[in-house]
Structures are given as C-alpha cells and as structure tokens.
Design a protein around this motif. Structure first.
Motif, PDB file in Angstrom:
ATOM      1  N   ILE A 238       2.461  14.767   8.192  1.00 14.63           N
ATOM      2  CA  ILE A 238       3.249  14.295   7.249  1.00 14.63           C
ATOM      3  C   ILE A 238       2.785  15.167   5.621  1.00 14.63           C
ATOM      4  CG2 ILE A 238       3.776  12.388   5.599  1.00 14.63           C
ATOM      5  CD1 ILE A 238       3.172  10.508   8.265  1.00 14.63           C
ATOM      6  N   PHE A 239       1.562  15.290   5.589  1.00 17.13           N
ATOM      7  CA  PHE A 239       1.396  15.865   4.143  1.00 17.13           C
ATOM      8  C   PHE A 239       1.111  17.257   4.203  1.00 17.13           C
ATOM      9  CE2 PHE A 239       0.446  11.262   4.164  1.00 17.13           C
ATOM     10  CZ  PHE A 239       1.309  10.923   3.363  1.00 17.13           C
ATOM     11  N   SER A 240       1.014  18.069   5.211  1.00 20.21           N
ATOM     12  CA  SER A 240       0.648  19.550   5.020  1.00 20.21           C
ATOM     13  C   SER A 240       1.807  20.149   4.543  1.00 20.21           C
ATOM     14  CB  SER A 240       0.339  19.989   6.499  1.00 20.21           C
ATOM     15  OG  SER A 240      -0.938  19.620   7.075  1.00 20.21           O
ATOM     16  N   ASP A 241       1.510  20.908   3.679  1.00 18.43           N
ATOM     17  CA  ASP A 241       2.596  21.803   2.745  1.00 18.43           C
ATOM     18  C   ASP A 241       3.572  21.058   2.222  1.00 18.43           C
ATOM     19  OD1 ASP A 241       1.147  23.979   3.892  1.00 18.43           O
ATOM     20  OD2 ASP A 241       2.164  24.006   5.737  1.00 18.43           O
ATOM     21  N   LYS A 242       3.460  19.729   1.858  1.00 15.79           N
ATOM     22  CA  LYS A 242       4.222  18.980   0.939  1.00 15.79           C
ATOM     23  C   LYS A 242       4.092  19.291  -0.385  1.00 15.79           C
ATOM     24  CE  LYS A 242       6.570  16.778   4.312  1.00 15.79           C
ATOM     25  NZ  LYS A 242       6.250  17.501   5.293  1.00 15.79           N
ATOM     26  N   PRO A 243       5.308  19.476  -1.183  1.00 15.02           N
ATOM     27  CA  PRO A 243       5.066  19.455  -2.762  1.00 15.02           C
ATOM     28  C   PRO A 243       4.530  18.248  -3.347  1.00 15.02           C
ATOM     29  CG  PRO A 243       7.439  19.091  -2.029  1.00 15.02           C
ATOM     30  CD  PRO A 243       6.589  19.099  -0.994  1.00 15.02           C
ATOM     31  N   ASP A 244       3.957  18.498  -4.446  1.00 20.52           N
ATOM     32  CA  ASP A 244       3.387  17.303  -5.387  1.00 20.52           C
ATOM     33  C   ASP A 244       4.336  16.091  -5.532  1.00 20.52           C
ATOM     34  OD1 ASP A 244       1.041  18.656  -5.577  1.00 20.52           O
ATOM     35  OD2 ASP A 244       1.688  19.474  -7.537  1.00 20.52           O
ATOM     36  N   TYR A 245       5.670  16.269  -5.720  1.00 17.31           N
ATOM     37  CA  TYR A 245       6.602  15.430  -6.039  1.00 17.31           C
ATOM     38  C   TYR A 245       6.640  14.406  -4.681  1.00 17.31           C
ATOM     39  CZ  TYR A 245      10.340  17.621  -3.558  1.00 17.31           C
ATOM     40  OH  TYR A 245      11.126  18.172  -2.508  1.00 17.31           O
ATOM     41  N   PHE A 246       6.480  15.024  -3.692  1.00 18.37           N
ATOM     42  CA  PHE A 246       6.657  14.064  -2.454  1.00 18.37           C
ATOM     43  C   PHE A 246       5.223  13.266  -2.397  1.00 18.37           C
ATOM     44  CE2 PHE A 246       5.169  13.320   1.909  1.00 18.37           C
ATOM     45  CZ  PHE A 246       6.226  12.713   2.619  1.00 18.37           C
ATOM     46  N   VAL A 247       3.743  13.746  -2.739  1.00 18.05           N
ATOM     47  CA  VAL A 247       2.716  12.866  -2.764  1.00 18.05           C
ATOM     48  C   VAL A 247       2.837  11.764  -3.779  1.00 18.05           C
ATOM     49  CG1 VAL A 247       0.409  13.290  -3.481  1.00 18.05           C
ATOM     50  CG2 VAL A 247       1.416  14.751  -1.858  1.00 18.05           C
ATOM     51  N   ASP A 248       3.360  12.132  -4.949  1.00 18.08           N
ATOM     52  CA  ASP A 248       3.608  11.245  -6.163  1.00 18.08           C
ATOM     53  C   ASP A 248       4.373  10.145  -5.742  1.00 18.08           C
ATOM     54  OD1 ASP A 248       1.777  13.166  -7.728  1.00 18.08           O
ATOM     55  OD2 ASP A 248       3.541  13.840  -8.715  1.00 18.08           O
ATOM     56  N   SER A 249       5.336  10.455  -5.104  1.00 23.47           N
ATOM     57  CA  SER A 249       6.310   9.326  -4.556  1.00 23.47           C
ATOM     58  C   SER A 249       5.723   8.461  -3.706  1.00 23.47           C
ATOM     59  CB  SER A 249       7.530  10.373  -3.933  1.00 23.47           C
ATOM     60  OG  SER A 249       8.418   9.122  -3.115  1.00 23.47           O
ATOM     61  N   VAL A 250       4.947   8.947  -2.545  1.00 22.46           N
ATOM     62  CA  VAL A 250       4.239   8.026  -1.842  1.00 22.46           C
ATOM     63  C   VAL A 250       3.457   7.084  -2.545  1.00 22.46           C
ATOM     64  CG1 VAL A 250       2.579   8.038   0.108  1.00 22.46           C
ATOM     65  CG2 VAL A 250       4.561   9.650   0.169  1.00 22.46           C
ATOM     66  N   ARG A 251       2.584   7.665  -3.622  1.00 23.08           N
ATOM     67  CA  ARG A 251       1.723   6.830  -4.340  1.00 23.08           C
ATOM     68  C   ARG A 251       2.435   6.007  -5.139  1.00 23.08           C
ATOM     69  NH1 ARG A 251      -3.239   7.937  -2.838  1.00 23.08           N
ATOM     70  NH2 ARG A 251      -4.000  10.199  -2.910  1.00 23.08           N
ATOM     71  N   GLY A 252       3.506   6.158  -5.742  1.00 21.72           N
ATOM     72  CA  GLY A 252       4.457   5.426  -6.517  1.00 21.72           C
ATOM     73  C   GLY A 252       4.764   4.294  -5.455  1.00 21.72           C
ATOM     74  N   GLN A 253       5.469   4.413  -4.401  1.00 18.72           N
ATOM     75  CA  GLN A 253       5.822   3.384  -3.583  1.00 18.72           C
ATOM     76  C   GLN A 253       4.971   2.573  -3.184  1.00 18.72           C
ATOM     77  OE1 GLN A 253       8.063   5.911  -0.653  1.00 18.72           O
ATOM     78  NE2 GLN A 253       9.955   6.135  -2.120  1.00 18.72           N
ATOM     79  N   ALA A 254       3.846   2.866  -2.883  1.00 13.96           N
ATOM     80  CA  ALA A 254       2.804   2.074  -2.568  1.00 13.96           C
ATOM     81  C   ALA A 254       2.265   1.442  -3.582  1.00 13.96           C
ATOM     82  CB  ALA A 254       1.527   3.061  -2.050  1.00 13.96           C
ATOM     83  N   LEU A 255       2.225   1.770  -4.738  1.00 16.17           N
ATOM     84  CA  LEU A 255       1.687   1.225  -5.820  1.00 16.17           C
ATOM     85  C   LEU A 255       2.821  -0.046  -6.085  1.00 16.17           C
ATOM     86  CD1 LEU A 255      -0.488   1.078  -8.143  1.00 16.17           C
ATOM     87  CD2 LEU A 255       1.339   2.413  -9.576  1.00 16.17           C
ATOM     88  N   VAL A 256       4.070   0.059  -6.037  1.00 19.97           N
ATOM     89  CA  VAL A 256       5.038  -1.031  -6.260  1.00 19.97           C
ATOM     90  C   VAL A 256       4.920  -1.932  -5.034  1.00 19.97           C
ATOM     91  CG1 VAL A 256       7.501  -1.415  -5.997  1.00 19.97           C
ATOM     92  CG2 VAL A 256       6.675   0.426  -7.229  1.00 19.97           C
ATOM     93  N   SER A 257       4.623  -1.479  -3.909  1.00 19.87           N
ATOM     94  CA  SER A 257       4.495  -2.377  -2.731  1.00 19.87           C
ATOM     95  C   SER A 257       3.184  -3.248  -2.949  1.00 19.87           C
ATOM     96  CB  SER A 257       4.573  -1.634  -1.419  1.00 19.87           C
ATOM     97  OG  SER A 257       5.607  -1.281  -1.004  1.00 19.87           O
ATOM     98  N   LYS A 258       2.113  -2.509  -3.456  1.00 27.01           N
ATOM     99  CA  LYS A 258       0.939  -3.370  -3.705  1.00 27.01           C
ATOM    100  C   LYS A 258       0.940  -4.357  -4.670  1.00 27.01           C
ATOM    101  CE  LYS A 258      -1.884   0.305  -3.300  1.00 27.01           C
ATOM    102  NZ  LYS A 258      -3.029   1.054  -3.237  1.00 27.01           N
ATOM    103  N   SER A 259       1.830  -4.185  -5.478  1.00 22.90           N
ATOM    104  CA  SER A 259       2.009  -5.307  -6.584  1.00 22.90           C
ATOM    105  C   SER A 259       2.725  -6.515  -6.066  1.00 22.90           C
ATOM    106  CB  SER A 259       3.075  -4.614  -7.806  1.00 22.90           C
ATOM    107  OG  SER A 259       4.406  -4.449  -7.320  1.00 22.90           O
ATOM    108  N   ILE A 260       3.271  -6.547  -4.877  1.00 22.57           N
ATOM    109  CA  ILE A 260       4.039  -7.648  -4.433  1.00 22.57           C
ATOM    110  C   ILE A 260       2.579  -8.374  -3.584  1.00 22.57           C
ATOM    111  CG2 ILE A 260       5.672  -8.420  -2.552  1.00 22.57           C
ATOM    112  CD1 ILE A 260       7.104  -5.828  -3.198  1.00 22.57           C
ATOM    113  N   ASP A 261       2.803  -9.870  -3.539  1.00 27.26           N
ATOM    114  CA  ASP A 261       1.946 -10.493  -2.701  1.00 27.26           C
ATOM    115  C   ASP A 261       2.106 -10.111  -1.403  1.00 27.26           C
ATOM    116  OD1 ASP A 261       1.034 -12.597  -0.755  1.00 27.26           O
ATOM    117  OD2 ASP A 261       0.883 -13.864  -2.715  1.00 27.26           O
TER     118      ASP A 261
END
Length: 175
Positions: free
Chosen positions: A103-126
């Motif tokens: 999934i993550f080999s040779d992926k651009p920074d924006y892809f990684v940032d998007s994964v982190r951002g979506q996880a942050l949103v999900s973790k903000s939900i009970d």
C-alpha cells in the motif's frame, strides 16, 4: 548490536516453563520473529537508547529488534488462545506487514497525509458508532505506522511473501 542467542526471546522462557506456550505457539512465535525482522529495516531501539539502557542497568535488554517486540507482545497477549487461533493471529500480522509494503511503497506524501487525516476524523468518533469505512481508516493508519516506524518499504518484497499473500487473500474471500 549483539545477536540474541535464542530463537525464542528470554522474556518468554517463564511462560514456556509454566506450559503457557504449546510447541505450535513456540514455532509460530519463532517464525513471527524471523518474519518481522526480515521486513524491518529500522531498529526497534536506536543505538543511543540501547547504550543508555546498558549504562543504566549494566545489561542489554532482551527486546532488541522489532521481531523481539512482536514475539513477546503476541505471546503475552494471546497465549491463552487455541493453537489454531494463535496461528491466525500470526498470519494476520504477516498479511498486515505485506499489505503495508504494497500500500505505502513509493506513495506520494499527499496519499500518506490523506490516510492520517481520514484516520484522525474516524478516531474523533466514538468507536461504537464506527462504520466499516471508519474501521478501515484506523486500520490503514496502523499499517502506515508499521511502515514508517519499521522502515518496511526499504527492502523488496520476496516472491514467497507475494505468493503467500495472494493465496491468503483467496482463502479469506472463500471463507
């Protein structure tokens, strides 16, 4: 860094003596350690930290590599599971490490940032209100953490791991 003399981390010897680890679990733990160390290119303990521990305690810690960490963590957390369930847990870790690589080999920074951002949103939900997508977002971030912290993408994926991964995926779909 000194090589551990035993395939089974010394931290687990007491569990083995108490009969908490069957032969099957021990073999699974040994293969798990080898597998994780094969994938990891970054040290579990930085040399500086290792020297600090040795200076403070006079001895090297038993948990030196990512393989040691996973081996002891899985053994102490799941020793009471049936052998078949324990094997599935180890297989799932292998699947996750290969997934992280793919999934993550040779992926651009924006892809990684998007994964982190979506996880942050999900973790903000009970978590009791999580959708399947929320669970996937959080799991993807865990895979990304493995990828970053362990340096997974540094080594090429072996043919045997690819073949195993594809057959594992097929088995999962068949279940």
């Amino acid at each position: 860094m000194a090589e551990n003399k035993s395939e089974l981390n010394p931290e687990l010897f007491d569990m083995m003596r108490r009969g908490q680890l069957s032969a099957n679990k021990i073999l699974n733990l040994i293969s798990l350690r080898e597998l994780v160390d094969k994938f990891a290119s970054k040290p579990f303990l930085e040399e500086e930290k290792l020297q600090e521990i040795k200076a403070r305690t006079g001895v090297e810690p038993d948990i030196l590599t990512w393989g040691d960490y996973f081996q002891t963590e899985i053994a102490s957390r799941y020793f009471d599971k049936a052998d078949s369930e324990f094997s599935k847990i180890v297989d799932t870790i292998r699947f996750d490490l290969i997934s992280a690589h793919l999934i993550f080999s040779d992926k651009p920074d924006y892809f990684v940032d998007s994964v982190r951002g979506q996880a942050l949103v999900s973790k903000s939900i009970d978590s009791s209100f999580w959708t399947l997508e929320d669970e996937e977002n959080v799991h993807l971030e865990i895979l990304l953490d493995y990828y970053d912290q362990m340096g997974i993408g540094e080594k090429p994926l072996s043919i045997s791991d690819r073949v195993w991964y594809e057959s594992f995926e097929l088995k999962q779909e068949a279940v």
